[in-house]
Design a protein around this motif. Sequence first.
Motif, PDB file in Angstrom:
ATOM      1  N   THR A 222     120.696   4.083   9.312  1.00 11.81           N
ATOM      2  CA  THR A 222     121.819   5.031   9.324  1.00 11.81           C
ATOM      3  C   THR A 222     123.005   4.521  10.140  1.00 11.81           C
ATOM      4  O   THR A 222     124.002   5.221  10.292  1.00 11.81           O
ATOM      5  N   LYS A 223     122.916   3.311  10.678  1.00  9.19           N
ATOM      6  CA  LYS A 223     124.026   2.726  11.430  1.00  9.19           C
ATOM      7  C   LYS A 223     125.250   2.580  10.517  1.00  9.19           C
ATOM      8  O   LYS A 223     125.132   2.173   9.355  1.00  9.19           O
ATOM      9  N   LYS A 224     126.415   2.889  11.055  1.00 13.24           N
ATOM     10  CA  LYS A 224     127.638   2.854  10.269  1.00 13.24           C
ATOM     11  C   LYS A 224     128.325   1.491  10.338  1.00 13.24           C
ATOM     12  O   LYS A 224     128.261   0.800  11.353  1.00 13.24           O
ATOM     13  N   HIS A 225     128.982   1.136   9.263  1.00 19.47           N
ATOM     14  CA  HIS A 225     129.774  -0.091   9.223  1.00 19.47           C
ATOM     15  C   HIS A 225     131.175   0.215   9.752  1.00 19.47           C
ATOM     16  O   HIS A 225     132.095   0.545   9.008  1.00 19.47           O
ATOM     17  N   PRO A 251     136.401   0.343   9.603  1.00 21.51           N
ATOM     18  CA  PRO A 251     135.329   1.144   9.008  1.00 21.51           C
ATOM     19  C   PRO A 251     135.292   0.956   7.491  1.00 21.51           C
ATOM     20  O   PRO A 251     136.340   0.879   6.843  1.00 21.51           O
ATOM     21  N   PRO A 253     132.762   2.850   4.894  1.00 19.27           N
ATOM     22  CA  PRO A 253     131.595   3.685   4.612  1.00 19.27           C
ATOM     23  C   PRO A 253     130.825   3.297   3.351  1.00 19.27           C
ATOM     24  O   PRO A 253     129.626   3.591   3.251  1.00 19.27           O
ATOM     25  N   ASP A 256     127.564   1.574   4.043  1.00 15.65           N
ATOM     26  CA  ASP A 256     126.534   2.234   4.847  1.00 15.65           C
ATOM     27  C   ASP A 256     125.268   2.483   4.026  1.00 15.65           C
ATOM     28  O   ASP A 256     125.324   2.990   2.886  1.00 15.65           O
TER      29      ASP A 256
END
Length: 308
Positions: A222-225, A251, A253, A256
């Motif tokens: 679940t770590k975000k880019h 960012p 998404p 992700d």
Amino acid sequence: MARRQARLIAALVLLAPLAGAEVKAKVEAPKSYVVGMPLTVRVELTADAQGDTVPGWMFGPAAFSVDGKPLAERGAAEIKLAPNQKVTIELDLGPLLESSKASAAGFKLAYGNEKPVDVSSVAPAPKGTDFMTIPVEDLKNYQVLLHTNRGDMTVEFWPDVAPNHVRNFLDLASSGFYTGTSFHRVSPTFMIQGGDPNTKTANRASWGTGNGPRTLKREFSTKKHVKGVLSMARGPSEDSASSQFFIMTAPFPALDGKYSVFGTLVDGVQTLDAIASARGEANPDGTVKPAEAQKIESAVVLMKGKEK
């Protein structure tokens, strides 16, 4: 180690008259010293409109002191600078630090009579460490310092979400696999991608197609880019990641949950931005294949939190 420390991180930046002269000095030096490696400093001296006479020792290692002690003897010779003359000096203080106690501890570094700054000493990981077999909980104790021709970047890892990707990256870094590779795909609004052994060749058409010694099964999380996040490139198969990695510059998404995030940048945002802004050939996806190499000159595994 014979490798030269890559570009400088400006921790010590002075722009002031030197004692006894009107010449101004701008000094750049790294924030940290990796024990056993070079420590490169750069000095730019600028004379005033009338010219200046300065001590000769200002042009060598003697100009620098560590914890108040000059690194070399300061002689009495003087050097005359012409009006507005600029002189640039680049020195490797590493050998002198190796023979001093400063190589085993953090220290205060000063140029001439200026105020000293703190430089931390960081220990490289022990040679021969087998990152493919050490316990997962120990992987978090390491970082990797990427020396590039645009500056330095330091990354740390998240073995709790992608242990095998962390193992792979540490193993490749420690073996020298990444040395000489380039970031071949960059964007200031997306990411910079590197780690392809094919970028060591002049065959630009092959860049982006190379692999390392192994492929990895997906470790999605679940770590975000977001900016600074370290993630692994792959092909159409979700289990095809190998050696190529990317560092986010913004960012994104859409990535992700579809790519294996395994770490983050902890130092070197300016270097990240410099690489991302490289000019070159535009790719169909809006990224750029740099015209000039954005090269990893070395990748050094460090002991996290083991400042001596």
